[in-house]
Design an enzyme around this catalytic site. Structure first.
Site, short mmCIF file in Angstrom:
data_model
loop_
_atom_site.label_atom_id
_atom_site.label_comp_id
_atom_site.label_asym_id
_atom_site.label_seq_id
_atom_site.Cartn_x
_atom_site.Cartn_y
_atom_site.Cartn_z
N SER A 1 8.36 -1.68 38.88
CA SER A 1 7.86 -2.18 40.15
C SER A 1 7.75 -3.69 40.10
O SER A 1 7.61 -4.29 39.04
CB SER A 1 6.49 -1.56 40.44
OG SER A 1 6.01 -1.99 41.70
N ASP A 2 7.82 -4.30 41.27
CA ASP A 2 7.58 -5.73 41.36
C ASP A 2 7.07 -6.05 42.76
O ASP A 2 7.43 -5.37 43.72
CB ASP A 2 8.85 -6.54 41.07
CG ASP A 2 8.50 -7.96 40.68
OD1 ASP A 2 8.14 -8.16 39.50
OD2 ASP A 2 8.55 -8.85 41.53
N GLN A 3 6.23 -7.07 42.82
CA GLN A 3 5.70 -7.52 44.11
C GLN A 3 5.96 -9.01 44.22
O GLN A 3 5.70 -9.77 43.27
CB GLN A 3 4.21 -7.24 44.22
CG GLN A 3 3.64 -7.63 45.58
CD GLN A 3 2.17 -7.28 45.68
OE1 GLN A 3 1.34 -7.92 45.06
NE2 GLN A 3 1.87 -6.25 46.45
N LYS B 1 13.57 -3.86 35.69
CA LYS B 1 12.52 -3.40 34.78
C LYS B 1 12.71 -1.93 34.43
O LYS B 1 12.64 -1.54 33.27
CB LYS B 1 11.15 -3.63 35.41
CG LYS B 1 10.78 -5.10 35.51
CD LYS B 1 9.48 -5.28 36.29
CE LYS B 1 9.15 -6.75 36.47
NZ LYS B 1 7.90 -6.95 37.22
#
Length: 153
Positions: A80-82, A64
């Site tokens: 960001s990623d979760q 991203k």
């Protein structure tokens, strides 16, 4: 002071971009009171075969940030990623009410680790850094009626 040597750019001289459409991430970054723009990254978030949740979160956060940085090379871009990790299996967003019911029933009494990756990229300088944090959450054993009330709220 040497006149031949250009001064280093100040940390605020580059635009700051949040590579995300998440309202929650937008609100978190707003708390810092720094000017920034939010830009939607164009990234396929499909997990790769056999990819563990930690690697998936890191790969997506970097992808991203890199994708948005390629379009805005002078900016400092945050991606960001979760990923929810149930015993090594990445859990995706349910997307529908029906799938959310199934997912929450499956999670009753389970411990889930939320893997959150944050990447910072600046294409112009070649800067790239990524880190990950893990948070363990134990889900209560909710009844079907409690799950339905939760989702309706």
């Amino acid at each position: 002071m040497t006149p031949d040597r250009p001064s280093a750019p100040s940390p605020t001289s580059r635009p700051l971009i949040l590579g995300s459409t998440s309202r929650y991430r937008h609100e978190l970054l707003s708390r810092l009171k720094l000017p920034f723009e939010a830009v939607a990254p164009n990234v396929d978030e499909t997990p790769r075969s056999g990819e563990n949740p930690t690697d998936l979160a890191v790969r997506l956060a970097l992808a991203k940030a890199r994708e948005v940085a390629a379009r805005h090379p002078q900016a400092v871009v945050i991606g960001s990623d979760q990923v929810a990790d149930l015993r090594g299996e990445p859990l995706g967003k349910p997307g529908t009410h029906e799938r959310a019911v199934v997912q929450l029933k499956r999670l009753r009494g389970e411990t889930v680790v939320f893997q959150t990756a944050l990447a910072v990229v600046c294409a112009a300088t070649g800067f790239e850094q990524c880190d990950i944090a893990s948070v363990r959450v134990v889900f209560r054993k909710l009844s079907d009626a409690e799950i339905e009330r939760y989702l309706r709220a």
